[in-house]
Design a protein around this motif. Sequence first.
Motif, PDB file in Angstrom:
ATOM      1  N   MET A  88      28.864  34.353  41.851  1.00  0.00           N
ATOM      2  CA  MET A  88      28.255  35.024  42.789  1.00  0.00           C
ATOM      3  C   MET A  88      28.081  36.509  42.574  1.00  0.00           C
ATOM      4  O   MET A  88      27.435  37.143  42.914  1.00  0.00           O
ATOM      5  N   LYS A  89      29.318  36.956  42.077  1.00  0.00           N
ATOM      6  CA  LYS A  89      29.693  38.565  41.954  1.00  0.00           C
ATOM      7  C   LYS A  89      29.535  39.016  40.525  1.00  0.00           C
ATOM      8  O   LYS A  89      29.374  40.221  40.370  1.00  0.00           O
ATOM      9  N   GLY A  90      29.745  38.271  39.588  1.00  0.00           N
ATOM     10  CA  GLY A  90      29.374  38.673  38.206  1.00  0.00           C
ATOM     11  C   GLY A  90      30.683  38.438  37.298  1.00  0.00           C
ATOM     12  O   GLY A  90      31.528  38.486  37.944  1.00  0.00           O
ATOM     13  N   ILE A  91      30.648  38.625  36.300  1.00  0.00           N
ATOM     14  CA  ILE A  91      31.795  38.417  35.234  1.00  0.00           C
ATOM     15  C   ILE A  91      32.741  39.513  35.351  1.00  0.00           C
ATOM     16  O   ILE A  91      33.953  39.447  35.229  1.00  0.00           O
ATOM     17  N   ARG A  92      32.214  40.891  35.709  1.00  0.00           N
ATOM     18  CA  ARG A  92      33.197  41.967  35.965  1.00  0.00           C
ATOM     19  C   ARG A  92      34.136  41.588  36.755  1.00  0.00           C
ATOM     20  O   ARG A  92      35.421  41.851  36.759  1.00  0.00           O
ATOM     21  N   TYR A  93      33.807  41.277  38.056  1.00  0.00           N
ATOM     22  CA  TYR A  93      34.875  40.977  39.060  1.00  0.00           C
ATOM     23  C   TYR A  93      35.841  39.727  38.924  1.00  0.00           C
ATOM     24  O   TYR A  93      36.965  39.765  39.300  1.00  0.00           O
ATOM     25  N   ALA A  94      35.015  38.641  38.297  1.00  0.00           N
ATOM     26  CA  ALA A  94      35.919  37.648  37.831  1.00  0.00           C
ATOM     27  C   ALA A  94      37.158  38.003  36.966  1.00  0.00           C
ATOM     28  O   ALA A  94      38.073  37.614  36.950  1.00  0.00           O
ATOM     29  N   MET A  95      36.748  38.723  35.822  1.00  0.00           N
ATOM     30  CA  MET A  95      37.699  39.326  35.060  1.00  0.00           C
ATOM     31  C   MET A  95      38.952  40.007  35.655  1.00  0.00           C
ATOM     32  O   MET A  95      39.839  39.992  35.307  1.00  0.00           O
ATOM     33  N   ILE A  96      38.484  41.101  36.532  1.00  0.00           N
ATOM     34  CA  ILE A  96      39.249  42.006  37.140  1.00  0.00           C
ATOM     35  C   ILE A  96      40.606  41.270  37.991  1.00  0.00           C
ATOM     36  O   ILE A  96      41.597  41.175  37.918  1.00  0.00           O
ATOM     37  N   THR A  97      39.704  40.228  38.729  1.00  0.00           N
ATOM     38  CA  THR A  97      40.615  39.114  39.501  1.00  0.00           C
ATOM     39  C   THR A  97      41.790  38.446  38.545  1.00  0.00           C
ATOM     40  O   THR A  97      42.864  38.423  39.042  1.00  0.00           O
ATOM     41  N   SER A  98      41.077  37.772  37.521  1.00  0.00           N
ATOM     42  CA  SER A  98      41.889  37.030  36.612  1.00  0.00           C
ATOM     43  C   SER A  98      42.969  37.935  36.007  1.00  0.00           C
ATOM     44  O   SER A  98      44.157  37.487  36.046  1.00  0.00           O
ATOM     45  N   THR A  99      42.750  38.996  35.393  1.00  0.00           N
ATOM     46  CA  THR A  99      43.923  39.924  34.813  1.00  0.00           C
ATOM     47  C   THR A  99      44.819  40.494  35.704  1.00  0.00           C
ATOM     48  O   THR A  99      45.873  40.720  35.583  1.00  0.00           O
ATOM     49  N   THR A 100      44.210  40.758  37.174  1.00  0.00           N
ATOM     50  CA  THR A 100      45.187  41.129  38.077  1.00  0.00           C
ATOM     51  C   THR A 100      46.282  40.116  38.382  1.00  0.00           C
ATOM     52  O   THR A 100      47.461  40.527  38.611  1.00  0.00           O
ATOM     53  N   MET A 101      45.938  38.710  38.587  1.00  0.00           N
ATOM     54  CA  MET A 101      46.757  37.795  38.793  1.00  0.00           C
ATOM     55  C   MET A 101      47.526  37.526  37.655  1.00  0.00           C
ATOM     56  O   MET A 101      48.939  37.257  37.906  1.00  0.00           O
TER      57      MET A 101
END
Length: 285
Positions: free
Chosen positions: A81-94
């Motif tokens: 829905m939001k794109g790979i950038r937001y998913a990667m930032i969320t993942s690395t933040t976790m």
Amino acid sequence: MDEVKPLLLLKPKAYARRWWVLMYVSLVMVFIVLSWNTWGPISQSVEYGFGWDNSIIADILTVGRIGAFCSIIPLSYLADMKGIRYAMITSTTMVLAGYGFRCAINQSTSTWPALLGQIFVGSGMGIAYSGPVAMSAAWFPPKERATATSITVMCTYFGYGMAYIIHPLLVSTPVFGEDVSSYWNTNQTERINYTDHNLSTAATLTNGSSGKIVLNKDKIQEETMTMTYIETVIAAVLVVVGVTLLPNVPPSPPSYSANAVKMGYTRVFLHVKRKKLDGLDFLVS
């Protein structure tokens, strides 16, 4: 498969920065899986160094898998829905949050920092199941998608294997000794807290006695924490790089289908359900 019929008037274009995106996503995959597989390769060392036993190691690995299982669908939905950038930032933040808990494992006799840290790191690993496909579909033309996806997927297995090389090199294996008569602290009033596997020998040792002890417990703890601090810095760098440098989608899509309008999940579900019911009506009639 070549796209022979245009879906949009916008002309597809492949950008050189797609290789930078591929490199970043691949490195994140390596690091996340390596972080998730931290304790297995050095299980013997942390058992003696921190007083953990086999059941604790098993619990830590289990909660990591639970975190990964629970995050697969949310991170996949976010990437879609939001794109790979937001998913990667969320993942690395976790993952970074998980290392924040891991940095406290030597400050508590409880294992909760290790368990919470593994849950967050495992949750960040959910992107490994959807990230490669989402990245290649958004950035690579059809003829390069299979190659880009395979490279990123291979990096997940590479990170899993690298954990068995890097972590044992950074953390020493236990060194056992028999005579404990010389292991006193400088005040000559307390014995240094060396222990054996089941923690029972150290509890019964007295002055001048002997038994099987671990001579490098303090070194194991120090090396484990040093490894944790280093990986925490790496996780922080990946978050900063993702926030500041990682683009979400290219200015122009790499293919006609990449910029096609997608149906929402609810509409797709209702469409499939309606088609299924229509098919059943046809069979009944």
